[in-house]
Structure formats: structure tokens, C-alpha cells
Design an enzyme around this catalytic site. Structure first.
Site, PDB file in Angstrom:
ATOM      1  N   ARG A  50       0.758  -1.201  -0.039  1.00  0.00           N
ATOM      2  CA  ARG A  50      -0.103  -0.053   0.114  1.00  0.00           C
ATOM      3  C   ARG A  50       0.869   1.232  -0.014  1.00  0.00           C
ATOM      4  O   ARG A  50       2.168   1.101   0.556  1.00  0.00           O
ATOM      5  CB  ARG A  50      -0.925   0.005   1.184  1.00  0.00           C
ATOM      6  CG  ARG A  50      -0.092  -0.003   2.621  1.00  0.00           C
ATOM      7  CD  ARG A  50      -1.223   0.074   3.655  1.00  0.00           C
ATOM      8  NE  ARG A  50      -1.660   1.630   3.921  1.00  0.00           N
ATOM      9  CZ  ARG A  50      -1.191   2.567   4.274  1.00  0.00           C
ATOM     10  NH1 ARG A  50      -0.086   2.323   4.782  1.00  0.00           N
ATOM     11  NH2 ARG A  50      -1.759   3.701   4.624  1.00  0.00           N
ATOM     12  N   LEU A  51       0.326   2.591  -0.233  1.00  0.00           N
ATOM     13  CA  LEU A  51       0.756   3.628  -0.230  1.00  0.00           C
ATOM     14  C   LEU A  51      -0.169   4.449   0.327  1.00  0.00           C
ATOM     15  O   LEU A  51      -1.488   4.504   0.436  1.00  0.00           O
ATOM     16  CB  LEU A  51       1.210   4.210  -1.652  1.00  0.00           C
ATOM     17  CG  LEU A  51       2.199   3.403  -2.744  1.00  0.00           C
ATOM     18  CD1 LEU A  51       2.129   3.913  -3.844  1.00  0.00           C
ATOM     19  CD2 LEU A  51       3.602   3.659  -2.010  1.00  0.00           C
ATOM     20  N   ASP A  52       0.498   5.339   1.343  1.00  0.00           N
ATOM     21  CA  ASP A  52      -0.151   6.240   2.082  1.00  0.00           C
ATOM     22  C   ASP A  52      -0.925   7.186   1.320  1.00  0.00           C
ATOM     23  O   ASP A  52      -0.734   7.503  -0.147  1.00  0.00           O
ATOM     24  CB  ASP A  52       0.485   7.301   2.807  1.00  0.00           C
ATOM     25  CG  ASP A  52       1.291   6.457   4.359  1.00  0.00           C
ATOM     26  OD1 ASP A  52       0.403   5.268   4.428  1.00  0.00           O
ATOM     27  OD2 ASP A  52       2.285   6.786   4.562  1.00  0.00           O
ATOM     28  N   ARG A  53      -2.048   7.775   1.733  1.00  0.00           N
ATOM     29  CA  ARG A  53      -3.038   8.559   0.707  1.00  0.00           C
ATOM     30  C   ARG A  53      -2.220   9.940   0.254  1.00  0.00           C
ATOM     31  O   ARG A  53      -2.393  10.498  -0.906  1.00  0.00           O
ATOM     32  CB  ARG A  53      -4.295   9.177   1.735  1.00  0.00           C
ATOM     33  CG  ARG A  53      -4.897  10.006   1.006  1.00  0.00           C
ATOM     34  CD  ARG A  53      -6.262  10.493   1.825  1.00  0.00           C
ATOM     35  NE  ARG A  53      -7.184  11.265   1.342  1.00  0.00           N
ATOM     36  CZ  ARG A  53      -7.201  12.643   1.797  1.00  0.00           C
ATOM     37  NH1 ARG A  53      -6.294  12.981   2.699  1.00  0.00           N
ATOM     38  NH2 ARG A  53      -7.860  13.850   1.058  1.00  0.00           N
TER      39      ARG A  53
ATOM     40  N   SER B  14       0.651  10.220  -0.519  1.00  0.00           N
ATOM     41  CA  SER B  14       1.927   9.914  -1.216  1.00  0.00           C
ATOM     42  C   SER B  14       1.669   9.419  -2.780  1.00  0.00           C
ATOM     43  O   SER B  14       0.444   9.145  -2.899  1.00  0.00           O
ATOM     44  CB  SER B  14       2.825   8.864  -0.855  1.00  0.00           C
ATOM     45  OG  SER B  14       1.964   7.282  -0.583  1.00  0.00           O
TER      46      SER B  14
END
Length: 82
Positions: A54-57, A59
């Protein structure tokens, strides 16, 4: 007995996607869309794909999606084990 084409597993799918800034790395917003946040659902991706990690919102970057559970597990485990 030979397996027919209908008995064979469908080919696995792999997708590399550039996740844009402020897009949630999920297909649904836990807030029920009440905040108007963009999700992967808004991109109309093929059904059955899951994110690999996952990637943070807040980023942006490369995100892998697949329907290959073994591949996903291997990538998230990291390293080779003997």
C-alpha cells in the site's frame, strides 16, 4: 486424462499503476465516501485485482495490483527462504 481448456486456471493478471497524490490505496473509503476522497474504485480497474502492499493517501508512486495470491505473498514476505 488431459485437462481441457475449461479446466485450466485462468491466466494471472499483473498491473502496474501510478497512484496519484490524495488517492486512497483501497477500493472503498472507510468513511463511506462522505468525505469525497478518491479511491482505486474510481479508476474503473478490472475486477478481482488486489493491491500488493500500500501507499499512504498523501503519497504517490508505483502500485502493483494482481489476482495472483502466491505472487503477492512472495513480494510482501521479502527475501528468499530455503
Amino acid at each position: 486424462m488431459a485437462a481441457s481448456s475449461s479446466d485450466a486456471d485462468p491466466p494471472k493478471r499483473y498491473l502496474a499503476l501510478w497512484k496519484e497524490y490524495l488517492t486512497l490505496c483501497s477500493f472503498a473509503d472507510a468513511a463511506g465516501g462522505a468525505r469525497g476522497r478518491s479511491t482505486l474504485h474510481h479508476l474503473s480497474l478490472p475486477p478481482g485485482l488486489h493491491t500488493v502492499g500500500r501507499l499512504d493517501r498523501d503519497s504517490e508512486g508505483l502500485l502493483l495490483l494482481t489476482d495472483d495470491g502466491a505472487f503477492c505473498h512472495a513480494v510482501l514476505q521479502g527475501g528468499v527462504r530455503k
